[in-house]
Design a protein around this motif. Structure first.
Motif, mmCIF file in Angstrom:
data_model
loop_
_atom_site.group_PDB
_atom_site.id
_atom_site.type_symbol
_atom_site.label_atom_id
_atom_site.label_comp_id
_atom_site.label_asym_id
_atom_site.label_seq_id
_atom_site.Cartn_x
_atom_site.Cartn_y
_atom_site.Cartn_z
ATOM 1 N N PHE A 72 0.809 -1.210 0.000
ATOM 2 C CA PHE A 72 0.000 0.000 0.000
ATOM 3 C C PHE A 72 0.847 1.266 0.000
ATOM 4 O O PHE A 72 0.324 2.347 -0.130
ATOM 5 N N SER A 73 2.146 1.126 0.215
ATOM 6 C CA SER A 73 3.010 2.299 0.322
ATOM 7 C C SER A 73 4.032 2.313 -0.784
ATOM 8 O O SER A 73 4.623 1.288 -1.097
ATOM 9 N N PRO A 74 4.276 3.471 -1.441
ATOM 10 C CA PRO A 74 5.248 3.529 -2.518
ATOM 11 C C PRO A 74 6.683 3.352 -2.045
ATOM 12 O O PRO A 74 7.568 3.087 -2.826
ATOM 13 N N LYS A 75 6.941 3.495 -0.728
ATOM 14 C CA LYS A 75 8.315 3.409 -0.238
ATOM 15 C C LYS A 75 8.502 2.351 0.840
ATOM 16 O O LYS A 75 9.617 2.047 1.202
ATOM 17 N N GLY A 76 7.471 1.765 1.373
ATOM 18 C CA GLY A 76 7.630 0.755 2.407
ATOM 19 C C GLY A 76 6.662 0.954 3.551
ATOM 20 O O GLY A 76 5.666 1.651 3.434
ATOM 21 N N TYR A 77 6.923 0.337 4.690
ATOM 22 C CA TYR A 77 6.077 0.500 5.852
ATOM 23 C C TYR A 77 6.087 1.953 6.320
ATOM 24 O O TYR A 77 7.109 2.609 6.291
ATOM 25 N N VAL A 78 4.924 2.429 6.794
ATOM 26 C CA VAL A 78 4.850 3.806 7.295
ATOM 27 C C VAL A 78 5.844 4.019 8.429
ATOM 28 O O VAL A 78 6.619 4.972 8.428
ATOM 29 N N ASN A 79 5.818 3.119 9.431
ATOM 30 C CA ASN A 79 6.733 3.275 10.555
ATOM 31 C C ASN A 79 8.186 3.128 10.128
ATOM 32 O O ASN A 79 9.057 3.847 10.604
ATOM 33 N N GLN A 80 8.450 2.176 9.233
ATOM 34 C CA GLN A 80 9.829 1.979 8.774
ATOM 35 C C GLN A 80 10.333 3.208 8.040
ATOM 36 O O GLN A 80 11.469 3.655 8.252
ATOM 37 N N ASP A 81 9.490 3.773 7.188
ATOM 38 C CA ASP A 81 9.894 4.978 6.455
ATOM 39 C C ASP A 81 10.131 6.138 7.409
ATOM 40 O O ASP A 81 11.084 6.898 7.275
ATOM 41 N N PHE A 82 9.238 6.289 8.375
ATOM 42 C CA PHE A 82 9.376 7.383 9.339
ATOM 43 C C PHE A 82 10.632 7.180 10.188
ATOM 44 O O PHE A 82 11.342 8.126 10.504
ATOM 45 N N ASN A 83 10.903 5.928 10.564
ATOM 46 C CA ASN A 83 12.126 5.625 11.311
ATOM 47 C C ASN A 83 13.359 6.076 10.553
ATOM 48 O O ASN A 83 14.294 6.640 11.126
ATOM 49 N N LEU A 84 13.368 5.809 9.259
ATOM 50 C CA LEU A 84 14.542 6.160 8.473
ATOM 51 C C LEU A 84 14.666 7.672 8.314
ATOM 52 O O LEU A 84 15.769 8.214 8.274
ATOM 53 N N LEU A 85 13.536 8.349 8.245
ATOM 54 C CA LEU A 85 13.571 9.806 8.122
ATOM 55 C C LEU A 85 14.073 10.480 9.394
ATOM 56 O O LEU A 85 14.815 11.453 9.331
ATOM 57 N N GLU A 89 14.466 6.177 17.729
ATOM 58 C CA GLU A 89 14.191 6.763 19.044
ATOM 59 C C GLU A 89 13.129 7.856 18.939
ATOM 60 O O GLU A 89 12.175 7.895 19.716
ATOM 61 N N LYS A 90 13.260 8.730 17.945
ATOM 62 C CA LYS A 90 12.280 9.803 17.776
ATOM 63 C C LYS A 90 10.933 9.238 17.343
ATOM 64 O O LYS A 90 9.875 9.719 17.768
ATOM 65 N N SER A 91 10.960 8.202 16.508
ATOM 66 C CA SER A 91 9.727 7.617 16.004
ATOM 67 C C SER A 91 8.863 7.035 17.114
ATOM 68 O O SER A 91 7.640 6.982 16.998
ATOM 69 N N SER A 92 9.476 6.601 18.208
ATOM 70 C CA SER A 92 8.729 5.952 19.288
ATOM 71 C C SER A 92 8.251 6.923 20.366
ATOM 72 O O SER A 92 7.658 6.502 21.363
ATOM 73 N N LYS A 93 8.495 8.223 20.212
ATOM 74 C CA LYS A 93 8.215 9.182 21.279
ATOM 75 C C LYS A 93 6.750 9.230 21.693
ATOM 76 O O LYS A 93 6.430 9.265 22.884
ATOM 77 N N LEU A 94 5.827 9.257 20.739
ATOM 78 C CA LEU A 94 4.414 9.387 21.101
ATOM 79 C C LEU A 94 3.944 8.183 21.904
ATOM 80 O O LEU A 94 3.326 8.326 22.966
ATOM 81 N N LEU A 95 4.232 6.979 21.418
ATOM 82 C CA LEU A 95 3.770 5.769 22.095
ATOM 83 C C LEU A 95 4.440 5.595 23.458
ATOM 84 O O LEU A 95 3.818 5.095 24.396
ATOM 85 N N ASN A 96 5.691 6.004 23.568
ATOM 86 C CA ASN A 96 6.422 5.805 24.821
ATOM 87 C C ASN A 96 6.095 6.854 25.885
ATOM 88 O O ASN A 96 6.159 6.567 27.079
ATOM 89 N N LYS A 97 5.777 8.083 25.440
ATOM 90 C CA LYS A 97 5.656 9.180 26.402
ATOM 91 C C LYS A 97 4.239 9.705 26.614
ATOM 92 O O LYS A 97 4.008 10.518 27.504
ATOM 93 N N TRP A 98 3.284 9.266 25.802
ATOM 94 C CA TRP A 98 1.956 9.858 25.882
ATOM 95 C C TRP A 98 1.328 9.685 27.262
ATOM 96 O O TRP A 98 0.935 10.656 27.917
ATOM 97 N N ASP A 99 1.222 8.446 27.736
ATOM 98 C CA ASP A 99 0.520 8.190 28.997
ATOM 99 C C ASP A 99 1.216 8.816 30.190
ATOM 100 O O ASP A 99 0.559 9.294 31.126
ATOM 101 N N PHE A 235 7.388 14.946 18.886
ATOM 102 C CA PHE A 235 8.431 14.335 18.063
ATOM 103 C C PHE A 235 9.674 15.218 17.894
ATOM 104 O O PHE A 235 10.684 14.757 17.373
ATOM 105 N N ASN A 236 9.592 16.482 18.310
ATOM 106 C CA ASN A 236 10.739 17.402 18.207
ATOM 107 C C ASN A 236 11.259 17.520 16.777
ATOM 108 O O ASN A 236 12.466 17.488 16.532
ATOM 109 N N ILE A 237 10.334 17.678 15.826
ATOM 110 C CA ILE A 237 10.700 17.798 14.404
ATOM 111 C C ILE A 237 10.613 19.258 13.986
ATOM 112 O O ILE A 237 9.578 19.905 14.155
ATOM 113 N N ASP A 238 11.701 19.795 13.447
ATOM 114 C CA ASP A 238 11.748 21.158 12.899
ATOM 115 C C ASP A 238 11.200 22.186 13.894
ATOM 116 O O ASP A 238 10.430 23.079 13.529
ATOM 117 N N VAL A 239 11.609 22.075 15.147
ATOM 118 C CA VAL A 239 11.084 22.951 16.197
ATOM 119 C C VAL A 239 11.384 24.417 15.900
ATOM 120 O O VAL A 239 10.536 25.295 16.095
#
Length: 260
Positions: A72-85, A89-99, A235-239
């Motif tokens: 379904f993705s032109p470049k791969g898994y959504v999480n895998q692509d985001f991990n590479l971008l 560690e940054k990719s897991s921030k929401l799931l690890n820190k939300w609660d 995610f601390n992206i382009d702050v």
């Protein structure tokens, strides 16, 4: 390029051998793969590689390991692509820190807002479920939530549901018998459904946010402040390069201040 990087790095040969024998990679091995290539990329292109360089590595992964490609993705898994971008560690921030970090403070902040007919219901929903832009015209919290998540009763037609939905911005389609019993989550992009391989609402939102980067999509105007808050604060992206509203900056200061 990816194969050469793996052969140069410790653990890379093991990744190649595992894929050769199993025709896939274990979750732990995928994380190791991303970490090795993220390290190689920064060594070759500096601490902040360009998006084009990151996408070149993503393409290299699914070229060398084609069984990992999500059809379904032109470049791969959504999480895998985001991990590479952005790195694992940054990719897991929401799931690890939300609660633990964000949810209690956001609920506390929301209780201090001007009361409306929507607010008590939304607060109760936030407290009950452990997982869970600038616009020219105002939009209610309920309408904003409907822009992000669309409930679909599992006994009715999904195709009809998608046809009735206007706009091309991505959203979550939650399918179940009732709103409190969701069986499957999808995110929909331009009337195409991509399954989310998790059963929590927080994981569904995590992938929805990430798909904006993987598919290079703009934020929905009515949700832009929410997405910018998640982008910069979680995610601390382009702050420092993102044109945020003052309210987003103030809320970030409150969320990251330990005595709030």
């Amino acid at each position: 390029m990816v194969k050469n990087a793996l052969l140069r790095k410790s653990g890379g040969q093991g990744i190649l051998e595992e894929y050769k024998s199993e025709n896939t990679l274990k979750h732990r091995t995928r994380r190791q793969l991303v970490n090795i290539l993220a390290s190689d990329m920064t060594e070759r292109h500096g601490r902040i590689p360009s998006r084009r360089q990151k996408e070149k590595y993503a393409l290299g992964i699914i070229s060398l390991f084609p069984a990992l490609k999500d059809p379904f993705s032109p470049k791969g898994y959504v999480n895998q692509d985001f991990n590479l971008l952005f790195g694992a560690e940054k990719s897991s921030k929401l799931l690890n820190k939300w609660d633990t970090t964000f949810k209690p403070k956001i609920i506390k902040e929301a209780t201090q807002l001007t009361q409306s007919t929507d607010l008590p219901r939304l607060l109760k929903a936030a407290e009950r479920h452990p997982e869970t832009g600038r616009k020219k015209t105002k939009i209610s919290p309920t309408d904003a939530a409907d822009r992000m998540v669309l409930f679909h009763k599992s006994c009715s037609s999904i195709d009809e549901c998608l046809k009735e939905r206007e706009g091309k911005q991505p959203f979550i389609l939650a399918v179940g018998l009732t709103r409190n019993k969701i069986d499957t989550y999808y995110f929909a992009v331009d009337k195409q459904l991509i399954p989310i391989h998790h059963t929590s609402s927080l994981s569904a939102f995590d992938e929805l946010f990430k798909c904006h980067y993987v598919f290079n999509l703009s934020y929905d105007e009515s949700l832009v402040h929410l997405y910018m808050f998640v982008q910069t604060t979680v995610f601390n992206i382009d702050v420092y390069s993102t044109d945020e509203s003052p309210r987003v900056r103030v809320l970030r200061a409150k969320m990251l201040n330990d005595n709030v």
